[in-house]
Motif scaffolding. Structure first.
Motif: not given
Length: 367
Positions: A289-301
């Protein structure tokens, strides 16, 4: 013949010097002669067997202090005494007077500023020479040392995976743990994911990697090239027509520029994994869950910010290490001094550049 310097003071005011008045012997009687408090009218050197400049100065200074005459001096002693006399016939103060504190501080500060200016000028010149060597290699690809490049990439990147990964993993644990402690006060532990993901991808991953590479590879560059300078291998390369810039500097610069983005990304991933690990233990957030959440909340830039900075950090580290190595001259002590300087300057320059990047990306809206 007496081995040392001897003296006696007669009742008629005559100070009789005997024995060898040399730099190796007068130390035993120096304080005693200078502390004479009786009346001295004459200094008799007839019993002196050997004398040098130090002995002559001590004898003359005693005579000058008591306004006494010097008698019994042979030709050598007379010549030495005349040599140590000042124009006014006063005692010579051989002790250097120390300048006031503020004067010393201002003087040393000025020297540091001037040396910094000269160093900056020389570093810019070295950077220009490196660009020129790179251009020559591009025009003549047969002169490019691909094996040296691969070897340096292995030393800088592959060999550093263990220490960089462990360091980043532990930093991720620390960031997540400390962040969770503070956010728990507001019931916002879930935002530990945002904090860890953005901070590691944007700043800590590449910055800590650059510091590790500066201490590991920057110092190695300075020590290797500096040792080659001492053993005259660099001069030998020039003699046989091989450019040291092309053979030694260019492969190291390219290797570190290529490997820094990869190492920085790897360090960021390991830091996030460390944060996920401690979060699953202390916050009850599942690892996946932590890893998947990182992909959602961290912008690509945020990822691009780290990747853009990494090659420039690597360029600074390589230039500093190679430049300091090329400056080694004299003895082996210079290798240690230049290696230390390379590490300190490299880390300092990386942190300063990172501060400029932080301001720049904030101004362009990538905050």
């Amino acid at each position: 013949m007496s081995d040392g310097a001897l003296f006696r003071q007669d009742d008629d005011g005559t100070l009789v010097l005997e024995g060898n008045w040399l730099v190796s012997t007068v130390g035993e009687v120096d304080q005693s002669v200078r502390a004479l408090d009786g009346e001295v009218r004459r200094v008799d050197l007839s019993g002196v067997e050997e004398i040098d400049t130090v002995g002559a100065y001590l004898a003359w200074s005693v005579a000058a202090r008591h306004d006494a005459s010097i008698e019994g001096a042979d030709e050598r002693a007379t010549r030495l005494i005349e040599a140590v006399q000042s124009d006014e016939g006063e005692e010579i103060d051989v002790r250097a007077e120390r300048a006031p504190v503020m004067q010393r501080v201002m003087g040393e500060t000025g020297d540091k500023v001037i040396n910094f200016g000269y160093g900056t000028r020389d570093m810019v010149g070295f950077f220009g020479a490196a660009i020129s060597a790179l251009g020559a290699v591009i025009r003549h690809p047969s002169r490019f040392r691909s094996k040296a490049l691969v070897r340096q990439m292995e030393l800088i990147g592959v060999s550093a995976l263990g220490i960089v990964g462990l360091m980043s993993f532990l930093i991720g644990i620390v960031v997540a743990q400390q962040g969770a402690v503070q956010l728990r006060q507001f019931g916002a532990e879930i935002y530990t994911i945002n904090l860890t993901g953005r901070l590691c991808l944007r700043e800590l991953g590449v910055l800590m990697t650059a510091i590790m590479v500066a201490g590991r590879s920057g110092s190695a560059f300075a020590a290797q090239i500096g040792t080659m300078q001492l053993t005259e291998e660099v001069d030998a390369m020039r003699t046989i027509g091989i450019s040291p810039m092309e053979a030694l500097v260019v492969p190291r610069i390219l290797a570190i520029v290529f490997m820094m983005p990869l190492l920085g990304f790897y360090a960021s991933v390991m830091a996030i994994i460390g944060g996920a690990f401690v979060s699953s233990l202390t916050l009850g957030i599942p690892f996946a869950t932590f890893l998947s959440r990182v992909q959602e909340v961290v912008p690509t830039y945020d990822l691009w910010v780290g990747l853009i900075k990494a090659p420039l950090f690597g360029l600074i580290i390589a230039l500093t290490g190679c430049y300091q190595g090329m400056q080694v001259k004299g003895d082996s002590e210079q290798v240690g001094l230049r290696t230390t300087t390379a590490v300190v300057q490299g880390i300092f320059a990386v942190i300063v550049l990172d501060a400029f990047f932080a301001i720049f990306f904030s101004e362009v809206g990538w905050a």
